[in-house]
Scaffold this motif. Structure first.
Motif, PDB file in Angstrom:
ATOM      1  N   SER A 117      -7.269  -2.982 -11.561  1.00  0.00           N
ATOM      2  CA  SER A 117      -5.867  -2.737 -11.204  1.00  0.00           C
ATOM      3  C   SER A 117      -4.926  -3.518 -12.116  1.00  0.00           C
ATOM      4  O   SER A 117      -5.198  -4.649 -12.496  1.00  0.00           O
ATOM      5  N   ASP A 118      -3.809  -2.899 -12.451  1.00  0.00           N
ATOM      6  CA  ASP A 118      -2.775  -3.599 -13.231  1.00  0.00           C
ATOM      7  C   ASP A 118      -1.468  -3.695 -12.432  1.00  0.00           C
ATOM      8  O   ASP A 118      -0.390  -3.854 -12.990  1.00  0.00           O
ATOM      9  N   ASP A 119      -1.590  -3.602 -11.097  1.00  0.00           N
ATOM     10  CA  ASP A 119      -0.427  -3.646 -10.216  1.00  0.00           C
ATOM     11  C   ASP A 119      -0.594  -4.793  -9.221  1.00  0.00           C
ATOM     12  O   ASP A 119      -1.193  -4.618  -8.148  1.00  0.00           O
ATOM     13  N   PRO A 120      -0.080  -5.993  -9.543  1.00  0.00           N
ATOM     14  CA  PRO A 120      -0.273  -7.158  -8.664  1.00  0.00           C
ATOM     15  C   PRO A 120       0.243  -6.939  -7.245  1.00  0.00           C
ATOM     16  O   PRO A 120      -0.371  -7.429  -6.288  1.00  0.00           O
ATOM     17  N   LYS A 121       1.344  -6.212  -7.090  1.00  0.00           N
ATOM     18  CA  LYS A 121       1.883  -5.978  -5.750  1.00  0.00           C
ATOM     19  C   LYS A 121       0.919  -5.135  -4.919  1.00  0.00           C
ATOM     20  O   LYS A 121       0.739  -5.381  -3.723  1.00  0.00           O
ATOM     21  N   GLN A 122       0.313  -4.132  -5.576  1.00  0.00           N
ATOM     22  CA  GLN A 122      -0.639  -3.288  -4.859  1.00  0.00           C
ATOM     23  C   GLN A 122      -1.875  -4.094  -4.469  1.00  0.00           C
ATOM     24  O   GLN A 122      -2.413  -3.957  -3.362  1.00  0.00           O
ATOM     25  N   ARG A 171      -9.629  -0.043  -3.887  1.00  0.00           N
ATOM     26  CA  ARG A 171      -8.903   1.161  -3.469  1.00  0.00           C
ATOM     27  C   ARG A 171      -9.768   2.435  -3.494  1.00  0.00           C
ATOM     28  O   ARG A 171      -9.445   3.413  -4.176  1.00  0.00           O
TER      29      ARG A 171
END
Length: 238
Positions: free
Chosen positions: A106-111, A154
């Motif tokens: 993942s490259d989405d820290p919030k996710q 995910r």
């Protein structure tokens, strides 16, 4: 179109024919369980779906595309994630470091943070143990970490291989309750489990494997009521 479709799948270990023309389907939103005795080919089926084994023949389609022959990390990247038998925990890493491995793609820290919060809601004990080395946890706690790590990746489809193996009855109840919750939150599940009674209670549909072949399939409630299944796998005798 099913989320996962296997057709005519054949796998061999040298001269040993482990899977003999396996065909099964998993629809989006389902829990499907695969039951059978030791050596029936259940784990081999999951390992082949995950790309850890290469089929000799047959097709594997996930989310409308063929994944047979893809590298395991590419299959994970498409949303098909396995929790292996034995949990696959890195015992010399902390619980937190194990969870971070679930987010490697993942490259989405919030996710990632949102996925971690979801995992902690399902498994509060995992959050309590974040700084502990994973090898110091009980078997049940390690299983919780393994499932939490998989959720952080995910998955569209979560493969669970013997999640209750070797666990105390109270922990088994917890694991199956969480399996149901994960599914209700939208994750499709393919479950391999020797505890046929529990898996048939939680699943929508089931397949029975014997010596590398599918011998029965249908709604889980119907199979649970079948005399053949009750005698062979549920310990019920006339």
């Amino acid at each position: 179109m099913p989320l996962l479709s296997l057709s005519g799948l054949e796998v061999a270990y040298g001269a040993i024919h482990a899977l003999r023309g396996i065909s099964l389907e998993v629809e989006a939103g389902e829990i499907v369980t695969l039951i059978g005795a030791n050596g029936a080919g259940k784990t081999t089926t999951l390992r082949t779906i995950s790309g850890l084994l290469t089929p000799r023949a047959g097709t594997i389609e996930f989310d409308g595309q063929s994944i047979a022959g893809l590298a395991p990390h590419r299959i994970v990247g498409r949303g098909l994630v396995q929790v292996p038998e034995g949990r696959g925990i890195f015992s010399n890493l902390t619980v937190d470091e194990n969870l971070q491995l679930g987010a490697y793609g993942s490259d989405d820290p919030k996710q990632v943070e949102a996925d971690r919060r979801r995992a902690f809601e399902l498994f509060p004990r995992v959050q309590e143990r974040l700084r502990q080395n994973a090898g110091t946890l009980s078997g049940g706690e390690q299983q919780m970490v393994a499932i939490a790590r998989a959720l952080i990746a995910r998955p569209k489809l979560l493969l669970l291989d013997e999640p209750s193996l070797g666990l105390a009855p109270q922990i088994v109840e917890t694991i199956f309750r969480v399996i149901r919750e994960i599914n209700q939150q939208g994750t499709t599940i393919l479950l391999v489990e020797q505890n046929a009674r529990m898996s048939l209670q939680v699943a929508h549909r089931a397949y029975v494997m014997e010596v590398g072949e599918i011998t029965m399939s249908g709604p889980a409630k119907e199979l649970a009521a079948s005399d053949e299944v009750r005698k062979a796998y549920l310990g019920v005798h006339d």
